[in-house]
Design a protein around this motif. Structure first.
Motif: not given
Lengths: 133, 161
Positions: A65-82
């Motif tokens: 996430d820090r180097c920008g290769l993925v993004e995190k989104h909160r979806f309900g109580k889950e953290q989604l990574v793409h």
């Protein structure tokens, strides 16, 4: 919006490149990136894939996430990574085009500075006596 | 080319360009301050800029029109945030209509240019920041990139004169 293709291969700045390559030096992180490239994955779903704690997987995601290769989104109580590889490539390509604009401007400033001393007299619009051989 | 380095920050969407000119800072400042000099380098040769207004003071506004090869006009505006002669210029650059009214649907670029003189050589650093990738894409889709490519050829021609 105009569809565009980016001709020069996307290039990262040196500091970005270091962070990206450091992030990719780890097998688990490469695997996380591969899995999140096809669609968003929750951290808990990712954690089930590896023989390590949830917290450890979360740390790997943070590095990506820090180097920008993925993004995190909160979806309900889950953290989604793409994965954001394409976004990074796109950003780099677009900045490259803007960079070319400024390189050209700098080139023209340089010509201007090399030319005859400042022509403030050109303010006069009637002074249109340009002749070409 | 007097460009010595560029750095793209793909996360912060910032482009930093550092160029070095063999001229004192006061001379380089003129190319920004004098609209007649400014318009000789701001727009690509195929989209030359005409500055109809250039209030080069903090809070001042500038209005320019770039004219394309087919006569199409693209208006632009600047809003000066900081103008510290021969040292620093900070401004916003956006699109405008023919009367110079800002177009709120178009992207705005925030930029800072700083000049630093040492031994008669001036280092100019320009940092441009974009609000979003979509805005940057929109900005480049305005035909500026085509102009840029042509510009390269024309500079070569000028150098051979």
């Amino acid at each position: 919006m105009v569809a565009r293709t980016i001709d020069p291969p996307p290039r990262l700045g040196d500091s970005d490149a270091d962070a990206v390559f450091r992030a990719l030096a780890d097998g688990t992180r490469r695997d996380i990136l591969r899995r999140t490239l096809t669609g968003p994955q929750s951290i808990s779903a990712l954690a089930q894939r590896y023989e390590m704690s949830f917290a450890a997987v979360q740390k790997h995601v943070t590095v990506l996430d820090r180097c920008g290769l993925v993004e995190k989104h909160r979806f309900g109580k889950e953290q989604l990574v793409h994965a954001r590889v394409e976004r990074i490539a796109q950003a780099s390509g677009l900045l490259a085009e803007f960079e070319r604009l400024w390189r050209d401007r700098v080139g023209r400033i340089d010509l201007l500075l090399d030319g005859p001393p400042a022509e403030r007299a050109s303010d006069d619009p009637t002074n249109d006596t340009d002749t070409h051989p | 080319m007097p460009v010595i380095s560029t750095e793209r920050d793909t996360d912060a969407l910032t482009l930093t360009l550092v160029a070095e000119f063999d001229a004192p800072a006061a001379r380089v400042w003129q190319v920004w301050e004098d609209p007649r000099q400014l318009e000789r380098w701001w727009g690509p040769p195929s989209w030359p800029a005409t500055f109809r207004r250039h209030d080069f003071v903090a809070g001042g506004e500038s209005h320019y029109v770039m004219t394309g090869p087919d006569g199409t006009e693209a208006g632009g505006w600047w809003r000066a945030i900081d103008v510290s002669p021969t040292e620093r210029f900070e401004w916003e650059d956006g699109f405008a209509d023919a009367e110079g009214r800002p177009d709120p649907s178009m992207p705005v670029t925030h930029a800072v240019a700083t000049l630093e003189e040492k031994d008669g050589t001036t280092t100019m650093t320009v940092v441009s920041t974009f609000a979003s990738l979509e805005q940057l894409e929109q900005l480049l889709a305005m035909g500026m990139d085509e102009g840029m490519r042509e510009a390269m050829g024309q500079i070569d021609a000028l150098l051979r004169e």
